[in-house]
Design a protein around this motif. Structure first.
Motif, PDB file in Angstrom:
ATOM      1  N   ARG A  60       0.912  -1.186  -0.002  1.00 56.38           N
ATOM      2  CA  ARG A  60      -0.044   0.081   0.124  1.00 56.38           C
ATOM      3  C   ARG A  60       0.912   1.159  -0.112  1.00 56.38           C
ATOM      4  NH1 ARG A  60      -5.153  -0.957   0.284  1.00 56.38           N
ATOM      5  NH2 ARG A  60      -5.737   0.926   0.995  1.00 56.38           N
ATOM      6  N   ALA A  61       1.967   1.438   1.100  1.00 60.01           N
ATOM      7  CA  ALA A  61       2.790   2.617   0.908  1.00 60.01           C
ATOM      8  C   ALA A  61       3.277   2.729  -0.596  1.00 60.01           C
ATOM      9  CB  ALA A  61       3.591   2.423   2.058  1.00 60.01           C
ATOM     10  N   LEU A  62       3.855   1.679  -1.081  1.00 60.44           N
ATOM     11  CA  LEU A  62       4.574   1.856  -2.163  1.00 60.44           C
ATOM     12  C   LEU A  62       3.534   2.379  -3.439  1.00 60.44           C
ATOM     13  CD1 LEU A  62       7.172   1.710  -4.166  1.00 60.44           C
ATOM     14  CD2 LEU A  62       6.341  -0.862  -4.394  1.00 60.44           C
ATOM     15  N   TRP A  63       2.456   1.700  -3.292  1.00 54.90           N
ATOM     16  CA  TRP A  63       1.626   2.324  -4.239  1.00 54.90           C
ATOM     17  C   TRP A  63       1.171   3.709  -4.312  1.00 54.90           C
ATOM     18  CZ3 TRP A  63      -2.288  -0.504  -7.775  1.00 54.90           C
ATOM     19  CH2 TRP A  63      -1.657  -1.740  -8.328  1.00 54.90           C
ATOM     20  N   HIS A  64       0.876   4.022  -3.046  1.00 53.35           N
ATOM     21  CA  HIS A  64       0.758   5.477  -2.551  1.00 53.35           C
ATOM     22  C   HIS A  64       1.829   6.445  -3.165  1.00 53.35           C
ATOM     23  CE1 HIS A  64       0.916   8.955  -0.129  1.00 53.35           C
ATOM     24  NE2 HIS A  64      -0.381   9.067  -0.157  1.00 53.35           N
TER      25      HIS A  64
END
Length: 102
Positions: A60-64
């Motif tokens: 999730r953090a990487l996609w964000h």
């Protein structure tokens, strides 16, 4: 009519969009699927955009960060691209991007 559905991950945004599609014939696109097809799958080395989409919750953090980078310099970019093809943008999670799209 154009709409934006916002909310936290895994809280029913796609379900709400499916209901609107079935009830009113509106089209929608998940921001995650759009991004998987547009740039994330290739950039992260997935075989297909669907493979990337199914694995999104693990990163999730990487996609964000990747979506933020995609919108850098134009916070309305993703919204404009989705809404140019679909009635509903499903999955906006950034208040600054929402303001830019308005």
């Amino acid at each position: 009519m154009k709409m934006i559905i916002t909310g936290y991950g895994r809280h029913g945004k796609d379900t709400a969009c499916e209901w609107l599609k079935n009830k009113y014939g509106l089209t929608y696109e998940s921001s995650s699927m759009f991004c998987a097809r547009a740039f994330i799958a290739e950039r992260l080395g997935y075989s297909t955009p669907l493979e990337a989409y199914k694995d999104r919750h693990n990163h999730r953090a990487l996609w964000h960060d990747l979506i933020h980078e995609y919108n850098q310099g134009d916070l309305a970019r993703l919204g404009r691209e989705i809404l140019s093809e679909y009635d509903i943008y499903c999955g906006l999670r950034n208040a600054l991007e929402l303001e830019a799209i308005k």
